[in-house]
Design a protein around this motif. Structure first.
Motif, PDB file in Angstrom:
ATOM      1  N   GLN A  75       0.814  -1.216   0.000  1.00  0.00           N
ATOM      2  CA  GLN A  75       0.000   0.000   0.000  1.00  0.00           C
ATOM      3  C   GLN A  75       0.849   1.269   0.000  1.00  0.00           C
ATOM      4  O   GLN A  75       0.316   2.377   0.096  1.00  0.00           O
ATOM      5  CB  GLN A  75      -0.941  -0.007   1.214  1.00  0.00           C
ATOM      6  N   SER A  88      -5.592 -13.408   3.197  1.00  0.00           N
ATOM      7  CA  SER A  88      -5.196 -12.041   2.844  1.00  0.00           C
ATOM      8  C   SER A  88      -4.166 -12.013   1.722  1.00  0.00           C
ATOM      9  O   SER A  88      -3.782 -10.933   1.264  1.00  0.00           O
ATOM     10  CB  SER A  88      -4.624 -11.319   4.073  1.00  0.00           C
ATOM     11  N   CYS A  94      -5.759  -2.716  10.027  1.00  0.00           N
ATOM     12  CA  CYS A  94      -6.386  -3.649   9.087  1.00  0.00           C
ATOM     13  C   CYS A  94      -6.823  -2.974   7.789  1.00  0.00           C
ATOM     14  O   CYS A  94      -6.673  -3.547   6.705  1.00  0.00           O
ATOM     15  CB  CYS A  94      -7.585  -4.328   9.744  1.00  0.00           C
ATOM     16  N   GLU A  95      -7.367  -1.768   7.898  1.00  0.00           N
ATOM     17  CA  GLU A  95      -7.906  -1.108   6.712  1.00  0.00           C
ATOM     18  C   GLU A  95      -6.816  -0.692   5.728  1.00  0.00           C
ATOM     19  O   GLU A  95      -7.112  -0.388   4.575  1.00  0.00           O
ATOM     20  CB  GLU A  95      -8.737   0.106   7.113  1.00  0.00           C
ATOM     21  N   ILE A  96      -5.570  -0.733   6.177  1.00  0.00           N
ATOM     22  CA  ILE A  96      -4.449  -0.445   5.280  1.00  0.00           C
ATOM     23  C   ILE A  96      -3.738  -1.737   4.875  1.00  0.00           C
ATOM     24  O   ILE A  96      -3.641  -2.066   3.696  1.00  0.00           O
ATOM     25  CB  ILE A  96      -3.438   0.517   5.931  1.00  0.00           C
ATOM     26  N   PRO A 140      -8.447  -1.838  13.853  1.00  0.00           N
ATOM     27  CA  PRO A 140      -9.061  -1.476  12.565  1.00  0.00           C
ATOM     28  C   PRO A 140      -8.220  -0.497  11.746  1.00  0.00           C
ATOM     29  O   PRO A 140      -8.213  -0.576  10.506  1.00  0.00           O
ATOM     30  CB  PRO A 140     -10.401  -0.847  12.988  1.00  0.00           C
ATOM     31  N   SER A 141      -7.515   0.411  12.419  1.00  0.00           N
ATOM     32  CA  SER A 141      -6.715   1.384  11.682  1.00  0.00           C
ATOM     33  C   SER A 141      -5.547   0.724  10.959  1.00  0.00           C
ATOM     34  O   SER A 141      -5.045   1.239   9.955  1.00  0.00           O
ATOM     35  CB  SER A 141      -6.192   2.474  12.629  1.00  0.00           C
ATOM     36  N   LYS A 160      -3.436 -11.982  11.845  1.00  0.00           N
ATOM     37  CA  LYS A 160      -3.609 -10.577  11.510  1.00  0.00           C
ATOM     38  C   LYS A 160      -3.576  -9.723  12.776  1.00  0.00           C
ATOM     39  O   LYS A 160      -3.957 -10.177  13.855  1.00  0.00           O
ATOM     40  CB  LYS A 160      -4.953 -10.348  10.821  1.00  0.00           C
ATOM     41  N   TYR A 191      -4.430  -4.965   5.100  1.00  0.00           N
ATOM     42  CA  TYR A 191      -5.154  -6.064   4.467  1.00  0.00           C
ATOM     43  C   TYR A 191      -6.254  -5.553   3.542  1.00  0.00           C
ATOM     44  O   TYR A 191      -7.228  -6.256   3.260  1.00  0.00           O
ATOM     45  CB  TYR A 191      -5.754  -6.983   5.542  1.00  0.00           C
ATOM     46  N   LYS A 192      -6.085  -4.333   3.072  1.00  0.00           N
ATOM     47  CA  LYS A 192      -7.092  -3.700   2.206  1.00  0.00           C
ATOM     48  C   LYS A 192      -7.324  -4.509   0.941  1.00  0.00           C
ATOM     49  O   LYS A 192      -8.463  -4.727   0.525  1.00  0.00           O
ATOM     50  CB  LYS A 192      -6.646  -2.282   1.846  1.00  0.00           C
ATOM     51  N   ASP A 193      -6.235  -4.948   0.308  1.00  0.00           N
ATOM     52  CA  ASP A 193      -6.297  -5.741  -0.920  1.00  0.00           C
ATOM     53  C   ASP A 193      -5.518  -7.036  -0.709  1.00  0.00           C
ATOM     54  O   ASP A 193      -4.626  -7.100   0.144  1.00  0.00           O
ATOM     55  CB  ASP A 193      -5.681  -4.971  -2.088  1.00  0.00           C
TER      56      ASP A 193
END
Length: 280
Positions: free
Chosen positions: A121, A180, A148-150, A145-146, A141, A152-154
Motif C-alpha cells: 500500500q 489475505s 487492518c484497513e491499510i 481497525p486502523s 492478523k 489487508y485492504k487488498d
C-alpha cells in the motif's frame, strides 16, 4: 555447481516468535530437510529489539537471552512499541538488504505479514524492492481497525506458504491470514503452536514451492535448483542495540492472546510454545 557465491542466493529475513530469539528460530527451521528450502537461500535471524518483558516459554529448553518485537494488550488490539519496531525493521532491511523474502513464526509471522501489506500500500519500504516471498508459521492478523484497513485492504500479491497446525491455538487466525494473500499455499500439519517437523508430503510441497520460486526468479539452471557446493546456507544472528535514554519501555507481562473466528473475539488462549520439548 562450482563458484556460486552466497551473495547470489535469494535473501530472506527470518523473524522469531514472542520472547524467544533469532538463534532459537534458526534451530527450529533446522528440523526441515534443508534441500527443500534452506539450502537455496541466504537467511538472517536477528533478535527482537526488546528484551523479554516476562517469562519465556522456552526457559529450560533453550538458553537465554530472549527477545520480543513489540508488546500488546490481552485483546491484541493495542500495541506498545510497534511503530518503533516497524521503523527498526525497515531500516534494517534497507541498510542490510535488499531482501527477497520474509519468514516468521507467530509474532514474527504476524509482523512480517504487516510489513508486506504496508509495503503493497506504499506505507513503508518505499525505497526497498518489492518482497517476493513469504513463509508464515502460526501467523495472524493485527486486530486494530486502523491497521487492518491499510495492511489487508487488498489481497497481498506475494508468493506465500502458510503452515497451520491442527492443534495450534492460532489455527483459525492463521487461516484467516492466509486469505489475505493472493493464491497462498497452505500446508496443514497435525502439531500445535510450533515450527513443525515436516512429513514426506509436507516436505515435497515445500520443495515444489521453493523450486517454483527459484525458477520464476531465475535461480534454476538446467532444471535444478542452484546450490552452493561448499556451504549449504549461511545464517546471521545479530542482537541490535536499542538506545532509549538507558531505559526500554516494557508492557505488563501478558500471557494471553485472543483467538479470532469470523471477525469475532473468542475466549483468549494462553500464549505458549506448545510441545516445547519437540522444538528443541
Amino acid at each position: 555447481m562450482e563458484g556460486r557465491s552466497e551473495e547470489k542466493k535469494m535473501k530472506i529475513l527470518c523473524l522469531h516468535g514472542f520472547r524467544t530469539s533469532g538463534s532459537f528460530l534458526q534451530k527450529q527451521i533446522s528440523k526441515w530437510d534443508s534441500s527443500a528450502f534452506a539450502d537455496h537461500f541466504h537467511m538472517e535471524f536477528p533478535d527482537g529489539i526488546f528484551p523479554a518483558g516476562g517469562k519465556s516459554e522456552i526457559e529450560g529448553i533453550f538458553p537465554p537471552p530472549y527477545f520480543e518485537w513489540f508488546q500488546y494488550d490481552k485483546d491484541f488490539t493495542e500495541y506498545t512499541n510497534l511503530e518503533e519496531c516497524i521503523s527498526y525493521l525497515c531500516e534494517y532491511m534497507t541498510s542490510r538488504g535488499p531482501f527477497d523474502g520474509l519468514l516468521g513464526f507467530s509474532q514474527g509471522a504476524t509482523l512480517s505479514a504487516l510489513l508486506l501489506g504496508y509495503q503493497a500500500q506504499g506505507k513503508v519500504l518505499k525505497d526497498h524492492p518489492p518482497i517476493k516471498l513469504f513463509v508464515s508459521i502460526s501467523g495472524a492478523k493485527f486486530r486494530d481497525p486502523s491497521i487492518c484497513e491499510i495492511a489487508y485492504k487488498d489481497p497481498i500479491n506475494v508468493r506465500s506458504v502458510h503452515f497451520i497446525g491442527a492443534k495450534d491455538w492460532l489455527r483459525l487466525p492463521s487461516g484467516e491470514l492466509a486469505t489475505s494473500f493472493h493464491n497462498p499455499l497452505i500446508i496443514n500439519h497435525p502439531q500445535g503452536h510450533t515450527v513443525p517437523r515436516l512429513d514426506e508430503d509436507a516436505t515435497e510441497k515445500l520443495r515444489k514451492w521453493t523450486k517454483e520460486i527459484l525458477l520464476h526468479y531465475g535461480s534454476i539452471e538446467n532444471g535444478e535448483a542452484k546450490v552452493d557446493d561448499t556451504k549449504s546456507h549461511e545464517v546471521i544472528h545479530k542482537t541490535p542495540v536499542v538506545e532509549n535514554g538507558g531505559a526500554i519501555p516494557t508492557a505488563e507481562v501478558i500471557h494471553k492472546t485472543p483467538v479470532v473466528e469470523n471477525g469475532g473475539a473468542l475466549p483468549t488462549a494462553e500464549t505458549r510454545v506448545a510441545n516445547a520439548a519437540s522444538q528443541a
